[in-house]
Design a protein around this motif. Structure first.
Motif, PDB file in Angstrom:
ATOM      1  N   ARG A 185      34.343  42.084  43.366  1.00  0.00           N
ATOM      2  CA  ARG A 185      33.989  41.159  44.340  1.00  0.00           C
ATOM      3  C   ARG A 185      32.654  40.474  43.862  1.00  0.00           C
ATOM      4  O   ARG A 185      31.616  40.784  44.477  1.00  0.00           O
ATOM      5  CB  ARG A 185      33.734  41.571  45.624  1.00  0.00           C
ATOM      6  N   PRO A 186      32.713  39.199  43.069  1.00  0.00           N
ATOM      7  CA  PRO A 186      34.111  38.647  42.628  1.00  0.00           C
ATOM      8  C   PRO A 186      34.327  39.089  41.131  1.00  0.00           C
ATOM      9  O   PRO A 186      33.537  39.864  40.494  1.00  0.00           O
ATOM     10  CB  PRO A 186      33.944  36.963  42.593  1.00  0.00           C
ATOM     11  N   PRO A 187      35.911  38.864  40.967  1.00  0.00           N
ATOM     12  CA  PRO A 187      36.293  39.340  39.456  1.00  0.00           C
ATOM     13  C   PRO A 187      35.286  38.443  38.588  1.00  0.00           C
ATOM     14  O   PRO A 187      35.272  37.303  38.651  1.00  0.00           O
ATOM     15  CB  PRO A 187      37.637  38.964  39.293  1.00  0.00           C
ATOM     16  N   ALA A 188      34.738  39.153  37.270  1.00  0.00           N
ATOM     17  CA  ALA A 188      33.993  38.310  36.420  1.00  0.00           C
ATOM     18  C   ALA A 188      34.511  37.483  35.310  1.00  0.00           C
ATOM     19  O   ALA A 188      33.965  37.154  34.522  1.00  0.00           O
ATOM     20  CB  ALA A 188      32.687  39.059  36.080  1.00  0.00           C
ATOM     21  N   ASP A 189      36.127  38.001  35.035  1.00  0.00           N
ATOM     22  CA  ASP A 189      36.569  37.640  34.059  1.00  0.00           C
ATOM     23  C   ASP A 189      38.111  37.566  34.356  1.00  0.00           C
ATOM     24  O   ASP A 189      38.515  38.225  35.242  1.00  0.00           O
ATOM     25  CB  ASP A 189      36.309  38.475  32.734  1.00  0.00           C
ATOM     26  N   PRO A 190      39.155  37.112  33.203  1.00  0.00           N
ATOM     27  CA  PRO A 190      40.422  37.152  33.582  1.00  0.00           C
ATOM     28  C   PRO A 190      40.982  38.315  33.862  1.00  0.00           C
ATOM     29  O   PRO A 190      41.866  38.586  34.494  1.00  0.00           O
ATOM     30  CB  PRO A 190      40.926  36.282  32.548  1.00  0.00           C
ATOM     31  N   LEU A 191      40.617  39.388  33.064  1.00  0.00           N
ATOM     32  CA  LEU A 191      41.160  40.570  33.223  1.00  0.00           C
ATOM     33  C   LEU A 191      40.934  41.356  34.441  1.00  0.00           C
ATOM     34  O   LEU A 191      41.688  41.712  35.016  1.00  0.00           O
ATOM     35  CB  LEU A 191      40.868  41.531  31.918  1.00  0.00           C
ATOM     36  N   ASN A 192      39.674  41.170  34.875  1.00  0.00           N
ATOM     37  CA  ASN A 192      39.389  41.641  36.454  1.00  0.00           C
ATOM     38  C   ASN A 192      40.155  40.945  37.459  1.00  0.00           C
ATOM     39  O   ASN A 192      40.510  41.447  38.401  1.00  0.00           O
ATOM     40  CB  ASN A 192      37.623  41.583  36.268  1.00  0.00           C
ATOM     41  N   ALA A 193      40.441  39.754  37.093  1.00  0.00           N
ATOM     42  CA  ALA A 193      41.162  38.955  38.074  1.00  0.00           C
ATOM     43  C   ALA A 193      42.743  39.412  38.092  1.00  0.00           C
ATOM     44  O   ALA A 193      43.040  39.372  39.398  1.00  0.00           O
ATOM     45  CB  ALA A 193      40.994  37.322  37.760  1.00  0.00           C
ATOM     46  N   LEU A 194      43.134  39.700  36.938  1.00  0.00           N
ATOM     47  CA  LEU A 194      44.400  40.334  36.917  1.00  0.00           C
ATOM     48  C   LEU A 194      44.661  41.506  37.640  1.00  0.00           C
ATOM     49  O   LEU A 194      45.651  41.994  38.298  1.00  0.00           O
ATOM     50  CB  LEU A 194      44.991  40.386  35.599  1.00  0.00           C
ATOM     51  N   ILE A 195      43.362  42.351  37.303  1.00  0.00           N
ATOM     52  CA  ILE A 195      43.662  43.709  37.994  1.00  0.00           C
ATOM     53  C   ILE A 195      43.330  43.816  39.490  1.00  0.00           C
ATOM     54  O   ILE A 195      44.284  44.478  40.036  1.00  0.00           O
ATOM     55  CB  ILE A 195      42.339  44.751  37.424  1.00  0.00           C
ATOM     56  N   SER A 196      42.626  42.803  39.961  1.00  0.00           N
ATOM     57  CA  SER A 196      42.482  42.609  41.293  1.00  0.00           C
ATOM     58  C   SER A 196      43.785  42.211  42.100  1.00  0.00           C
ATOM     59  O   SER A 196      43.924  42.723  42.939  1.00  0.00           O
ATOM     60  CB  SER A 196      41.093  41.759  41.756  1.00  0.00           C
ATOM     61  N   PHE A 197      44.236  41.224  41.363  1.00  0.00           N
ATOM     62  CA  PHE A 197      45.506  40.449  42.213  1.00  0.00           C
ATOM     63  C   PHE A 197      46.576  41.681  42.041  1.00  0.00           C
ATOM     64  O   PHE A 197      47.283  41.907  42.999  1.00  0.00           O
ATOM     65  CB  PHE A 197      45.779  39.246  41.552  1.00  0.00           C
ATOM     66  N   GLY A 198      46.826  42.262  40.848  1.00  0.00           N
ATOM     67  CA  GLY A 198      47.872  43.197  40.876  1.00  0.00           C
ATOM     68  C   GLY A 198      47.538  44.448  41.835  1.00  0.00           C
ATOM     69  O   GLY A 198      48.694  44.871  42.527  1.00  0.00           O
ATOM     70  N   ASN A 199      46.169  44.935  41.798  1.00  0.00           N
ATOM     71  CA  ASN A 199      46.303  46.320  42.771  1.00  0.00           C
ATOM     72  C   ASN A 199      46.407  45.541  44.395  1.00  0.00           C
ATOM     73  O   ASN A 199      46.933  46.397  44.962  1.00  0.00           O
ATOM     74  CB  ASN A 199      44.822  46.588  42.685  1.00  0.00           C
ATOM     75  N   SER A 200      46.143  44.561  44.580  1.00  0.00           N
ATOM     76  CA  SER A 200      46.282  43.928  46.109  1.00  0.00           C
ATOM     77  C   SER A 200      47.737  43.993  46.341  1.00  0.00           C
ATOM     78  O   SER A 200      48.370  44.288  47.591  1.00  0.00           O
ATOM     79  CB  SER A 200      45.604  42.624  46.245  1.00  0.00           C
ATOM     80  N   LEU A 201      48.658  43.555  45.394  1.00  0.00           N
ATOM     81  CA  LEU A 201      49.999  43.401  45.478  1.00  0.00           C
ATOM     82  C   LEU A 201      50.677  44.897  45.620  1.00  0.00           C
ATOM     83  O   LEU A 201      51.562  45.179  46.585  1.00  0.00           O
ATOM     84  CB  LEU A 201      50.617  42.957  44.412  1.00  0.00           C
ATOM     85  N   VAL A 202      50.117  45.981  45.038  1.00  0.00           N
ATOM     86  CA  VAL A 202      50.659  47.166  44.996  1.00  0.00           C
ATOM     87  C   VAL A 202      50.304  47.613  46.582  1.00  0.00           C
ATOM     88  O   VAL A 202      50.994  48.298  47.131  1.00  0.00           O
ATOM     89  CB  VAL A 202      50.031  48.103  43.946  1.00  0.00           C
ATOM     90  N   TYR A 203      48.942  47.548  46.812  1.00  0.00           N
ATOM     91  CA  TYR A 203      48.631  47.848  48.201  1.00  0.00           C
ATOM     92  C   TYR A 203      49.459  47.583  49.345  1.00  0.00           C
ATOM     93  O   TYR A 203      49.903  48.261  49.965  1.00  0.00           O
ATOM     94  CB  TYR A 203      47.000  47.334  48.457  1.00  0.00           C
ATOM     95  N   VAL A 204      49.949  46.241  49.333  1.00  0.00           N
ATOM     96  CA  VAL A 204      50.891  45.764  50.338  1.00  0.00           C
ATOM     97  C   VAL A 204      52.220  45.906  50.242  1.00  0.00           C
ATOM     98  O   VAL A 204      52.831  46.105  51.154  1.00  0.00           O
ATOM     99  CB  VAL A 204      50.636  44.170  50.677  1.00  0.00           C
ATOM    100  N   LYS A 205      52.754  46.321  48.987  1.00  0.00           N
ATOM    101  CA  LYS A 205      53.893  46.859  48.826  1.00  0.00           C
ATOM    102  C   LYS A 205      53.933  48.200  49.413  1.00  0.00           C
ATOM    103  O   LYS A 205      55.173  48.487  50.248  1.00  0.00           O
ATOM    104  CB  LYS A 205      54.398  46.676  47.417  1.00  0.00           C
ATOM    105  N   VAL A 206      53.250  48.969  49.351  1.00  0.00           N
ATOM    106  CA  VAL A 206      53.174  50.358  49.725  1.00  0.00           C
ATOM    107  C   VAL A 206      53.075  50.315  51.278  1.00  0.00           C
ATOM    108  O   VAL A 206      53.745  51.009  51.910  1.00  0.00           O
ATOM    109  CB  VAL A 206      51.897  51.337  49.321  1.00  0.00           C
TER     110      VAL A 206
END
Length: 331
Positions: A185-206
């Motif tokens: 918070r916030p993601p400092a680079d593209p890989l961190n942005a991808l990790i955070s976005f993907g994790n959020s999708l998994v959280y809400v899918k569950v």
């Protein structure tokens, strides 16, 4: 087959008879409500109380994301599968320190086991990850069993993930991206942005899958049950982030399906832009729809179905039918 509905553009969501109508400047689209599992709102979408009542009636969750793709919250309709007995069992397993520790340890163990499967996959394909594999195996086999508190478990999980995220640079060697460490918070680079976005999708899918069970998402075990609304989905997501979110990340970056053009900078922060989020969601949904042979069930199941199966296993543990063991990928 039900599908998730993703709304990236601004517009309006409303009911039209037994159909969901999405009105945007470019076009108006219609979706039979029986085909919609849940809705992900990324754009500035207007919807009325009447529409929310319709979504409640049809048991459809709506997940809201901010301008940069960060998870904001969910419209969680009144539960239709509430079980007073199971809620009491959930609370019992939380309030009893030993019972809570058993479940918390299993969530961490499952997460580390699936992290190892991902790292070994790339190690077997020529990536120099011997030290990473050894460090995570030491945490899983040596440190994890000795933990006597949930706080110790979370510390072990965090340390192991630090080694894991460091391995991303080797796994993605040759890509235009690198990670210097986990930043959220916030993601400092593209890989961190991808990790955070993907994790959020998994959280809400569950979270969407929990709604279809007798479980209460407010009572978690690894993540403390407190004034936050949902915690159980965070627990279960630990198991699936490596085999869903991270594998999608490696596919998108490794195959150059996503690149610098798909990110925007806002001061020190880096976020996926709309095109980047669309690309990620497309690959993520393809992963959820893909199937594999489940050894215990002796049939093919999708990853979407796998999420629900994991929750059923947890229910059986809580009522004393069968000890819970997390899903561990074998490929």
């Amino acid at each position: 087959m039900q599908k998730s509905l993703y709304l990236f553009r601004s517009g309006r969501l409303r009911r039209k008879e037994n159909t969901l109508c999405v009105e945007a400047e470019e076009q108006t689209r219609y979706f039979p409500v029986e085909n919609v599992r849940d809705i992900f709102v990324f754009g500035e979408v207007d919807l009325s109380k009447k529409t929310l009542e319709f979504l409640h009636e049809k048991e459809i969750l709506v997940h809201f994301f901010g301008f940069h793709g960060n998870y904001v919250g969910s419209f969680y309709p009144r539960e239709h599968y509430n079980s007073g007995y199971l809620i009491l069992k959930q609370a019992e397993h939380y309030l009893d320190p030993e019972k809570r520790l058993v479940l918390a340890r299993q969530f961490v163990a499952g997460g580390l086991a699936n992290i190892l499967q991902v790292v070994k996959y790339y190690a077997n394909r020529g990536k120099e990850l011997t030290a990473t594999v050894q460090a995570i195996e030491d945490f899983a086999a040596g440190n994890l069993p000795a933990c006597g508190t949930v706080e110790e478990l979370m510390a072990i999980e965090g340390n192991a993930r630090n080694y894991y995220y460091e391995s991303f640079n080797e796994i993605l060697n040759g890509s235009p991206f690198a990670i210097a460490g986990r930043s959220r918070r916030p993601p400092a680079d593209p890989l961190n942005a991808l990790i955070s976005f993907g994790n959020s999708l998994v959280y809400v899918k569950v979270l969407s899958e929990i709604y279809k069970t007798h479980l209460d998402p407010r009572i978690g075990y690894l993540h403390a049950t407190n004034f936050r609304r949902f915690t159980l989905n965070l627990d279960v997501a630990e198991i699936f982030k490596p085999i869903l979110a991270d594998r999608v990340l490696f596919t998108l970056v490794g195959k150059k399906m996503i690149g610098p053009r798909n990110f925007d900078r806002q001061g020190p922060a880096i976020f996926l832009n709309e095109e980047g989020r669309r690309l990620y969601v497309q690959e993520f949904e393809e992963k959820l729809r893909s199937t594999f042979y489940h050894r215990r069930l002796k049939r093919h199941v999708s990853y979407q179905t796998l999420l629900r199966l994991e929750l059923y296993k947890l229910e059986k543990h809580l009522v004393g039918e069968e000890p819970y063991e997390p899903f561990v990928s074998r490929w």
